[in-house]
Design an enzyme around this catalytic site. Structure first.
Site, PDB file in Angstrom:
ATOM      1  CG  ASP A 274      -2.072   0.956   1.114  1.00 60.89           C
ATOM      2  OD1 ASP A 274      -1.892   2.031   0.500  1.00 60.89           O
ATOM      3  OD2 ASP A 274      -3.152   0.633   1.626  1.00 60.89           O
TER       4      ASP A 274
ATOM      5  CG  HIS B 281      -4.643   2.204  -1.515  1.00 66.67           C
ATOM      6  ND1 HIS B 281      -4.931   2.221  -0.168  1.00 66.67           N
ATOM      7  CD2 HIS B 281      -5.550   3.009  -2.109  1.00 66.67           C
ATOM      8  CE1 HIS B 281      -5.973   3.011   0.044  1.00 66.67           C
ATOM      9  NE2 HIS B 281      -6.367   3.494  -1.116  1.00 66.67           N
TER      10      HIS B 281
END
Length: 231
Positions: free
Chosen positions: A170, A200
């Site tokens: 992420d 993400h």
């Protein structure tokens, strides 16, 4: 599919929520919490999936206080710029109040069995985590929420199931913060964290960071937990 109007608890007005109902009722309800792109096609596709699972899907327009009806994608630089502007302008405390109002409306709507979940993505993942700490929702599911390590002081208030889906790559949530969440969750039996080898927004339908395997595994875990909590 349709919509419902929800009154804000602070008396400032009302907002709309996108609704998709399952074939069979009564059913539990899932309040879907948007990303920074508004109630867009990705959220409508998730709502259709949730209804296909047998739940009432309700996706409120949380940006209504800024500009009602935001519906953008992750495909252009201009849309990303606008999305981050909306994120900066968004009042998270008022968003939580609007989500609590949506949960209350979901419990009482025709065809509902009175049990309600929240399930959010990105910004919505953060808000779902906050709802686990602050609301009476029966279960909360957070997909790649941002800045969750700053919310750990209230983790002891979580008394109902909370699923936290974490992207191991992420770019918006550094590894150190992700590890703090994982470590803290070990102290609360209601909190379950899962990590995925993806970026993400790996579960954003047709999104630029879509990762099919991670999305399938995370969505399967969510579906199982929702079925257990909502009937």
């Amino acid at each position: 599919m349709g919509s419902m109007t929800i009154q804000a608890s602070d008396g400032s007005g009302s907002f709309e929520a996108y609704v998709v109902e399952p074939k069979d009722k009564p059913a539990g309800a899932v309040v879907l919490i948007q990303e920074i792109f508004g109630v867009n096609q990705a959220m409508r596709d998730i709502a259709a999936w949730v209804a296909d699972l047998g739940f009432i899907a309700i996706c409120p327009d949380l940006f209504w206080r800024i500009e009602p009806g935001i519906d953008i994608t992750d495909k252009t630089e201009a849309e990303w710029k606008r999305a981050f502007e909306l994120f900066q302008a968004f009042d998270q405390d008022k968003g939580i109040a609007d989500l609590k109002a949506t949960v209350a409306a979901a419990r009482a709507m025709p065809g509902a069995n009175g049990k309600v979940a929240t399930m959010g993505y990105c910004l919505g993942g953060r808000l779902a985590f906050m709802m686990a700490e602050q609301s009476d929702a029966d279960i909360n599911v957070s997909y790649y929420g941002v800045g969750l390590d700053g919310l750990l002081g209230d983790l002891g208030k979580v008394t109902r199931p909370l699923l936290v889906h974490i992207a191991d790559k992420d770019e918006f949530f550094p590894a150190e913060g992700r590890q703090k969440v994982i470590d803290a969750a070990r102290g609360n039996a209601h909190v379950h964290t899962y990590t995925y080898p993806a970026d993400h927004a790996f579960a954003r339908v047709n999104g630029i960071h879509w990762h099919g395997l991670s999305a399938a595994i995370a969505n399967g875990r969510s579906a199982d937990a929702l079925a257990r909590a909502l009937g």
